[in-house]
Write an enzyme that holds these catalytic residues in place. Structure first.
Site, PDB file in Angstrom:
ATOM      1  CG  ASP A   8      43.625  27.500  45.462  1.00 54.32           C
ATOM      2  OD1 ASP A   8      43.152  26.511  44.853  1.00 54.32           O
ATOM      3  OD2 ASP A   8      42.924  28.462  45.815  1.00 54.32           O
ATOM      4  CG  HIS A  66      43.640  36.765  46.817  1.00 60.39           C
ATOM      5  ND1 HIS A  66      43.607  37.949  47.525  1.00 60.39           N
ATOM      6  CD2 HIS A  66      43.196  35.808  47.666  1.00 60.39           C
ATOM      7  CE1 HIS A  66      43.175  37.712  48.747  1.00 60.39           C
ATOM      8  NE2 HIS A  66      42.903  36.422  48.866  1.00 60.39           N
TER       9      HIS A  66
HETATM   10 FE   LIG Z   1      40.734  32.307  46.436  1.00 68.76          FE
END
Ligand SMILES: [Fe+2]
Length: 260
Positions: A8, A66
């Protein structure tokens, strides 16, 4: 085939360290996947972030809970299969949950994502959604799954569910790299690839505001942590559809190369 999976990417420090690493290392990989759902200050990604990652050498960007925080991502997902959202959204959701590409060595590789349902928003069944992806997969083709989930138990069961049927099940979302990488029946696995961003943070956000929320119950607005980022990810060695190895990667720019 050597595949790099970048965990991420969180805000500007995450983008910078990924760009710096790939500038010197992109040619070591046949295919590069990055989870980009936190690139825009922690909340989704814009067209600009996607383009910058593509220019840096990333072949496919995966999303997560998200994923749609920036409206541009919804448009982008409709335009390109190089932005992969979870396969277990309801039918009719924009974008694709799996897509197939040609790696630099000529081999084909499918990238899929699913989101977990434990301590996360309700969604369709990720196990059944990925079964559908596997059923469509041509014999002998590599499949790398980004399983974006909170609970370790759900992630490990996804390994058991897909072992021998996928090349890799890579956990994302919790932002802390785990040390449990393994290969089971030719399926590489790690519970979480970790976050590419400022590690001295509350999973990417500055400590101060999050601390106030926890300690004083003040409704402070989160702010991304500032400072130098570290790239977190894993390197996969694939032999056709099966993984030979998985290796954790953590990389920060040497002092001389740092511009912040
Ligand atoms: Fe996430």
């Amino acid at each position: 085939m050597r595949v790099l999976f970048i965990g991420d990417i969180f805000s500007t420090p995450g983008m910078k360290v990924v760009q710096a690493y790939l500038e010197q290392a992109r040619h070591e990989y046949d295919f590069i996947i990055a989870n980009g759902e936190n690139a825009a200050g922690g909340f989704g990604l814009t067209r600009r972030h996607f383009q910058q990652l593509r220019e840096a050498g990333v072949d496919v960007v995966t999303l997560g809970n998200h994923g749609w925080d920036q409206a541009e991502a919804v448009e982008l997902a409709e335009e390109t299969p190089r932005l992969v959202r979870a396969a277990n959204y309801p039918p009719g959701t924009p974008g694709v949950g799996a897509a197939t590409f040609q790696a630099r060595g000529g081999e084909r590789i499918t990238v899929a994502q699913a989101m977990g349902r434990v301590f996360m928003d309700a969604l369709d069944d990720p196990f059944r959604a990925l079964d559908a992806v596997v059923e469509e997969l041509p014999d002998g083709q590599a499949l790398v799954v980004d399983f974006h989930a909170e609970a370790t138990s759900e992630k490990k069961v996804m390994l058991y569910h897909l072992a021998g049927r996928a090349s890799a099940v890579i956990g994302t979302h919790t932002h802390v790299q785990t040390a449990d990488e393994t290969v089971v029946r030719g399926t590489a696995y790690i519970t979480d690839a970790g976050m590419s961003g400022v590690q001295a943070s509350s999973i990417g956000m500055g400590f101060e505001e999050v601390h106030d929320r926890f300690v004083h119950k003040l409704p402070r607005r989160y702010r991304p942590a500032q400072g130098r980022g570290t790239l977190s990810g894993v390197v996969l060695e694939l032999d056709g559809p099966r993984a030979r190895s998985i290796r954790r990667l953590q990389w920060a720019a040497p002092d001389a190369d740092r511009d912040d």
